[in-house]
Design an enzyme around this catalytic site. Sequence first.
Site, PDB file in Angstrom:
ATOM      1  N   ASP A 139       0.835  -1.196   0.000  1.00  0.00           N
ATOM      2  CA  ASP A 139       0.000   0.000   0.000  1.00  0.00           C
ATOM      3  C   ASP A 139       0.875   1.253   0.000  1.00  0.00           C
ATOM      4  O   ASP A 139       1.853   1.348   0.756  1.00  0.00           O
ATOM      5  CB  ASP A 139      -0.894  -0.029   1.252  1.00  0.00           C
ATOM      6  CG  ASP A 139      -1.819   1.150   1.340  1.00  0.00           C
ATOM      7  OD1 ASP A 139      -2.649   1.320   0.435  1.00  0.00           O
ATOM      8  OD2 ASP A 139      -1.705   1.919   2.318  1.00  0.00           O
ATOM      9  N   GLU A 195       1.841  -0.373  -5.065  1.00  0.00           N
ATOM     10  CA  GLU A 195       0.952   0.736  -5.400  1.00  0.00           C
ATOM     11  C   GLU A 195       1.887   1.939  -5.525  1.00  0.00           C
ATOM     12  O   GLU A 195       2.304   2.516  -4.514  1.00  0.00           O
ATOM     13  CB  GLU A 195      -0.099   0.963  -4.307  1.00  0.00           C
ATOM     14  CG  GLU A 195      -1.072   2.062  -4.656  1.00  0.00           C
ATOM     15  CD  GLU A 195      -2.068   2.346  -3.540  1.00  0.00           C
ATOM     16  OE1 GLU A 195      -3.228   2.667  -3.858  1.00  0.00           O
ATOM     17  OE2 GLU A 195      -1.697   2.247  -2.354  1.00  0.00           O
TER      18      GLU A 195
END
Length: 699
Positions: free
Chosen positions: A359, A396
């Site tokens: 993330d 990401e």
Amino acid sequence: MNEETTRVEEKLVLPRTIHLVPMDVISGFEVRPGFYEINGATAIPGGVNFTVHSHNASSIELLLFRRGEAEAFAALPFPKRYRIGNVYSMIVFKLNIEEFEYAYRVDGPYEPERGLIFDKSRYLLDPYAKAVTGQSRWGKSSPHGQHYRARVVKDDFDWKDARPPLIPMEDLIIYELHVRGFTRDPSSGVQNPGTFAGLLEKLPYLLELGVNAVELMPIFEFDEMQDYRVVDGQELYNYWGYNTVSFFAPNTSYAAGTEYNREGNELKSLIEAFQQHGIEVYLDVVFNHTAEGNEQGPFFSFKGFDNNIYYLLTPEGQYYNFSGCGNTVNCNHPIVRQMILDCLRYWVTTYHVDGFRFDLASILSRDEAGAPMGDPPLLQALAFDPILGDVKLIAEAWDAGGLYQVGTFPAWNRWAEWNGRYRDDLRRYLKGDGGCAQAAALRLTGSRDIYGGAGRKNASINFLTCHDGFTLYDLYAYNEKHNEKNGWNGTDGANDNNSWNCGAEGETGDPGVNALRRRMMRSAFALLMCSRGIPMFLAGDEFCNTQFGNNNAYCQDNITSWLDWSLLEKNRGMFRFFQYMIRFRKEHRVLRTSLSGGACGFPDVSFHGVEPWHDGFFEDHERYVGVMFAGAQRSTGPQIVYVASNAWWEELEVTLPRLPASMYWELAVDTWEEQQPPGQAVEDRFSIRPRSVMVFVAR
């Protein structure tokens, strides 16, 4: 064998047991210096080894609690001679791991301007805790506040002869899901809703669908009660779980049963079963921030051990916030870097995890001043670590501080990326925006303009939907986000959704609008399955699951985020189409990778307009894209697939490239229809109807 050889071999044989002799008594417990290189709490014959470190602490105290009690029944300060460097280690004898929980108290300087905020009154959770108490029942706060404690875990799970599937990157079809939301609604029909066991009950469904990798949204121990509030009578939680409490511990509220001192066994059973059936399991990991927040946030672990090491701090000792969640983990500090590497190794060796999605991974490339680095030590270490050698690493490639690295993320040919440009360009193209045809063609062919270098093989994770944003159904049912139920007056969530409601906002009884929406969904998924790169889609898209226009459902622990499985029967035709396209992708490897640089005189990839070999992608009015893939392999011979996409609102006449005399075109996919054609020969000229996709295969 002679006598001398026998004597030498006897000297080389290690004793059956290692005798550890107590050396001191502290608070009534026999103790001795421990194993300094084994972090955390580890059961050993005769006792438990506790090892913890702090760079700036002046003293550390081990606290022992009986299960469920607020106050410690014993406090054992580490003697100074039990400290080597910055590491404190102690073996405590005659401890039964099932009879206690533990925490620490740490003393040291209080100089906030230097980032030092030691407070010896705080109970601190071990950063290497393998199981966390205090948040084991979903939606129930610990009676002790945020005094998290840890348990010692007995790792006795029998993996038998389990082997990871080791699916090549090019063959992956990734399915992103939330463990709780996947089965929490009664419509799921499972015996253990909202748990790892409930997800395991849905394994036959996933096999029927055809995906071969699941990406689990955060399952590290997190605090769903952080920012708990009630809005218009609805309880709101930190439902998604992007607020890590402990990096080494599974979220105990995701277990169907109590797993005292064997926390994680239910998750291991899930992973074992999935892998046995050829499905890899990836974890969405959150190393960019923790649940401790900013200056006003809680204080339960990292702040108390070494605040100025674990977090990026301004010169004034405040928290940088590149995560958008209050703090930013100092990922490239050597101590933190080692902890993250230890963590990932642990999940691979102990849980057999197949991959990780990071993330806001751009934060992992920032230095201690917050600036992006050219060759970030952490990312390089993960790329080359031997234990992680077979593990998928997915970034990401952006963060909340404005750093956007899609196509430039430091990769060493190991890191793949969520291709945000694929999502944005295809969404714009599909809804009919002008000037998007060229970008769409590039995305369909592997984003070679972004990942063209030799060091970026299999780098593009293609997606149109994920947890963050609209579902696929909502993408074509809403022009605007509808996040009012989140309680922020609609200010949260992205505004650049590139969505289109097909003529009516939200639910409608108009059959024309509903038919168009379904066709848009089929076309979107057909292009996803016919694109070079690794496809990923959101759980529930295959049966038109909706979040009612909410594009930031992070706090919605209700039917907004839960899958409504009653829609599966209602939208069985859409499910069958998803099955069909997944199977089609698996059967045509030329869609997934370059096979031989071309076949039958055709190049590996070619672009076409309504007339073959003539594209008008540079024209703003152009909304037709034709892409042909060609290659050959010994086992199957030539493979030629032509993908025709019409984002125009009118029908078009198209001519296919001419095949060799011994071959003909067969129509394999037509998204205008829900029922797919049974494979029929077609002429070189065809009509493609508005807002639809057709796929042809050379026979």
